[in-house]
Enzyme design. Structure first.
Site, PDB file in Angstrom:
ATOM      1  N   GLU A 203       0.819  -1.213   0.000  1.00 30.00           N
ATOM      2  CA  GLU A 203       0.000   0.000   0.000  1.00 30.00           C
ATOM      3  C   GLU A 203       0.855   1.266   0.000  1.00 30.00           C
ATOM      4  OE1 GLU A 203      -0.628  -2.691   1.770  1.00 30.00           O
ATOM      5  OE2 GLU A 203      -2.576  -3.293   0.963  1.00 30.00           O
TER       6      GLU A 203
ATOM      7  N   PHE B 152      -8.781  -2.760   0.872  1.00 34.01           N
ATOM      8  CA  PHE B 152      -9.656  -2.548   2.029  1.00 34.01           C
ATOM      9  C   PHE B 152      -9.072  -1.383   2.814  1.00 34.01           C
ATOM     10  CE2 PHE B 152     -10.690  -6.877   0.988  1.00 34.01           C
ATOM     11  CZ  PHE B 152     -12.028  -7.001   1.297  1.00 34.01           C
TER      12      PHE B 152
ATOM     13  N   HIS C 189     -11.526  -6.464   7.643  1.00 35.59           N
ATOM     14  CA  HIS C 189     -12.400  -6.077   6.539  1.00 35.59           C
ATOM     15  C   HIS C 189     -13.609  -5.258   6.976  1.00 35.59           C
ATOM     16  CE1 HIS C 189     -10.733  -9.749   4.170  1.00 35.59           C
ATOM     17  NE2 HIS C 189     -10.006  -8.671   3.951  1.00 35.59           N
TER      18      HIS C 189
END
Lengths: 328, 413
Positions: free
Chosen positions: A60, A83, A129
């Site tokens: 990320e 997510f 999540h």
């Protein structure tokens, strides 16, 4: 006209912006061939090719870092974090680089990146999540945080975010993806960032919230209106940072009774700031203590269905809180 | 054997619904636990839904091609063993007890304080509709917007329990008589309060008009006197005059349905059923229970119902159901000696008829003085719905029926 889901609206916004502007491109995990794990980027790879729809490694910090660099160079990248829970490795890039670029360069450089990330719970996703992550970024001047509550706004706000010359975090509610559908206007809509939206007009209580909670609040308000005659003034923040202070103050003054809702943990959440704005400006219009409805202060959304239900703010809990405030 | 329901599972994190592709079992099939039951297609995945029980499929609740929400039932399975049921979800008790918290009448919010200051309002004069009698911002705004010295109507969008239970919206300004030491203060509650509210509503809203006719019921009195002892012996209750009057009114209403109607704001509703409300009272209370479909009942049937309802009123066992559905009211004022009275219409009906005392009077018939049994019938009518002409014809018809009562025209059974 066809009903468009929240996620289809997001897909439409990216498609249209990529058609309009060569500088717009997408990068993220599985966004290319796979079309995104939620199918948000479905069809983009075939339509625009691998140069503009880039499958990134599972990193990320690299996805946002590359995006920020490209943005500084004049591109308008859309970085997808699979997510929102996984955005934390990229916090350094987002807060220290993207948010402060204009300030640090004395206005010479800007950073027009949009970081998209699915967030939120109630979908049996447990710890990794289900998180609401907006409050982590919500005191960083230079950043904008947008959270749409319906398909029309999802499309209009994402288009505005992509065109914005500054970094925008765009959080999409996973449960809303396929739950919410509506017909979209044919003409192009650019929903303004930084402006809240009045969803319902009412005189008894003011409810201010954002994201999926807007949908629940709307349904709860409908029930209360029919069953008890309570009329609810419902405000969708849409942009949770920086907040639309003017709309918040006006809405709070209108009824003097305010209920604030988030599905995030209560302490330190966005609605705490909303509450502070109201307390600063509306004291002599207030007719009841400002009321907050939020998730409990426990570390994560539980996996067990029963506990998840207990954690999540839902329509029934909202209805109860609304009625309690109305009766006060 | 217990029946279990298989529901649509959550087949992915953003999935809220799925479409049934095909059934893999048929009704009547024996299935083992985890055996695939049905194929489901969603935006994200195609999946087989497994059975969570062992047993026999008894009912398939969805068809292939149907799209159903997560959590919707798919099929029912009769299981062999009784399974542990999870405890039913407890819904948290809400609100009701809130209303009974300690008095908040003297706790003022900043908004209320500011408004009271700006408009120089004595907060003691404002009625609070909030929690525990708290004065809300809406209450004081309403008070300020009212002309002075006029009480503010109890009006809030959140009706309290008490407000919900009472019908009439009007709040009458309470007079404040001076109390002597020996005077007794009786709180107005329950039935007395609802009688008061209904009467205020009926008299303030309905433009009442009145008429009275005199009926010669000599025949009726004779007929009834002949029959009453045998009837009493046979049935165990009285053959009342009132039953004959109800019978006559029902017949007349059949002919003049205009009087069997209600006012509904922008329309008048003419009722098909003839359900007569009858006033039944004791020293302190008044009830108007209803006899349904009086036009379909014999004199005996009506007498029996009058008797039953009167007994129920006496013992306080009348239910809400006994009071519902009235379309016209007949009031037996004669029982307490009245010879003339003006009834208040039972809102929202169109009229009320008072049956007065039967009195022996000298009457001139064919230039001769005769001794006859006479009764006055008094009608109050809602002048929005009815006019004098139709009511006059109705009353004449009632008179006609009553004066011609005999064993031939009006058998008891």
């Amino acid at each position: 006209m066809a009903q468009v889901t929240y996620i289809e609206a997001i897909n439409q916004a990216m498609t249209e912006e990529m058609e309009r502007d060569q500088r717009v491109f997408v990068l993220g995990e599985d966004v290319g061939k796979r079309g995104g794990v939620f199918r948000a980027t479905d069809g983009l790879y075939d339509k625009f090719g691998k140069e503009r729809v880039i499958d990134a490694p599972l990193a990320e910090s690299a996805i946002t870092g590359v995006g920020i660099g490209a943005a500084m160079y004049g591109m308008h990248p859309i970085a997808e974090i699979q997510f929102a829970d996984f955005i934390l490795p990229a916090v350094n890039q987002i807060i220290s680089e993207a948010a402060k670029m204009r300030y640090r360069s004395n206005g010479d450089w800007s950073c027009p990146i949009t970081v998209r990330a699915p967030f939120g719970g109630g979908i049996h996703g447990a710890l990794y999540h289900s998180q609401s992550i907006e409050s982590v970024f919500a005191n960083q001047p230079g950043l904008k945080i947008v959270i749409p509550s319906n398909p029309k706004d999802a499309k209009g706000l994402l288009k505005s975010a992509i065109r914005d010359e500054d970094p925008v975090l765009f959080f999409e509610h996973k449960k809303a993806y396929r739950l919410l559908k509506e017909e979209l206007p044919e003409e192009e809509v650019l929903t303004p960032i930084g402006k809240a939206n009045q969803v319902l007009q009412g005189d008894d209580i003011t409810v201010i919230t954002y994201g999926l909670m807007v949908h629940y609040a709307k349904e709860a308000a409908k029930e209360l209106s029919e069953e008890k005659g309570v009329s609810v003034n419902l405000i969708d923040l849409r942009t949770v940072y920086p907040l639309d202070q003017e709309s918040i103050i006006e809405a709070a003054n209108h009824t003097g009774k305010v209920l604030l809702i988030t599905e995030d943990n209560k302490e330190g959440s966005i609605i705490g700031e909303v509450s502070a704005i109201i307390a600063e400006h509306c004291l002599f219009e207030l007719d009841a203590p400002i009321k907050r409805l939020a998730g409990p202060d426990v570390p994560s959304m539980p996996y067990a269905s029963t506990l998840e239900k207990a954690f999540m703010v839902n329509q029934d809990k909202i209805k109860d809180a609304m009625l309690e405030l109305a009766l006060f | 054997m217990p029946i279990e329901t298989i529901t649509m599972p959550q087949l992915g994190e953003s999935v809220t619904e799925g479409t049934i592709s095909q059934w893999l079992v048929e009704s009547g099939d024996q299935v083992s636990k985890y055996a695939p039951l049905v194929e489901v297609m969603t935006d994200k995945v195609n999946a087989e839904v497994p059975s969570t029980f062992e047993g026999k499929v008894t009912k398939q609740l969805v068809e292939p091609g149907e799209t159903v929400a997560v959590g919707s039932p798919l099929c029912e399975i009769e299981t062999d063993k009784s399974t542990m049921k999870s405890a039913p979800e407890k819904s948290e008790p809400v609100q009701e007890e809130l209303a009974s918290t300690e008095s908040m009448a003297d706790r003022y919010s900043p908004a209320v304080m500011r408004l009271a200051n700006e408009h120089q309002v004595d907060l003691k004069q404002v009625k609070g509709t909030g929690l525990g009698g708290r004065i809300t911002r809406k209450d004081i705004k309403q008070y300020i917007n009212k002309p002075k010295n006029e009480p503010i109507p109890e009006q809030t969008s959140v009706p309290t329990k008490e407000e919900r239970s009472k019908e009439a919206p009007q709040q009458v300004e309470a007079p404040n008589p001076i109390l002597n030491n020996q005077d007794l203060e009786i709180p107005v509650t329950g039935i007395r309060k609802s009688i008061a509210n209904n009467m205020v509503r009926a008299t303030t809203e309905i433009p009442h008009a009145w008429m009275m006719i005199e009926v010669d019921v000599t025949n009726l009195v004779k007929y009834r006197d002949d029959e009453k002892d045998l009837f009493r012996e046979r049935e165990g209750y009285n053959l009342s005059y009132f039953a004959f009057f109800l019978n006559a009114v029902a017949k007349a209403l059949k002919k003049f349905p205009e009087l069997n109607s209600s006012w509904a704001g922008d329309k008048i509703i003419q009722h098909k059923d003839i359900n007569l409300s009858i006033a039944v009272g004791n020293e302190t209370e008044l009830f108007v229970p209803v006899i349904q479909n009086v036009d379909e009942k014999s004199i005996k049937g009506i007498a029996k119902e009058v008797h039953t309802l009167a007994q129920k009123a006496k013992h306080g066992t009348l239910t809400q159901k006994d009071m519902e559905g009235g379309t016209f009211t007949v009031n037996n004022t004669g029982t307490f000696g009245s010879v003339q009275s003006m009834g208040v219409i039972n809102y929202p009906q169109a009229a009320i008829l008072q049956v007065e005392s039967i009195v022996k009077k000298p009457v001139i018939i064919d230039d001769m003085i005769a001794q006859r049994d006479m009764v006055n019938l008094c009608l109050s009518l809602d002048h929005r719905i009815l006019d004098g002409v139709i009511c006059g014809r109705f009353m004449s018809h009632v008179k006609d029926i009553l004066e011609n009562i005999s064993g031939d025209t009006t058998p008891i059974y």
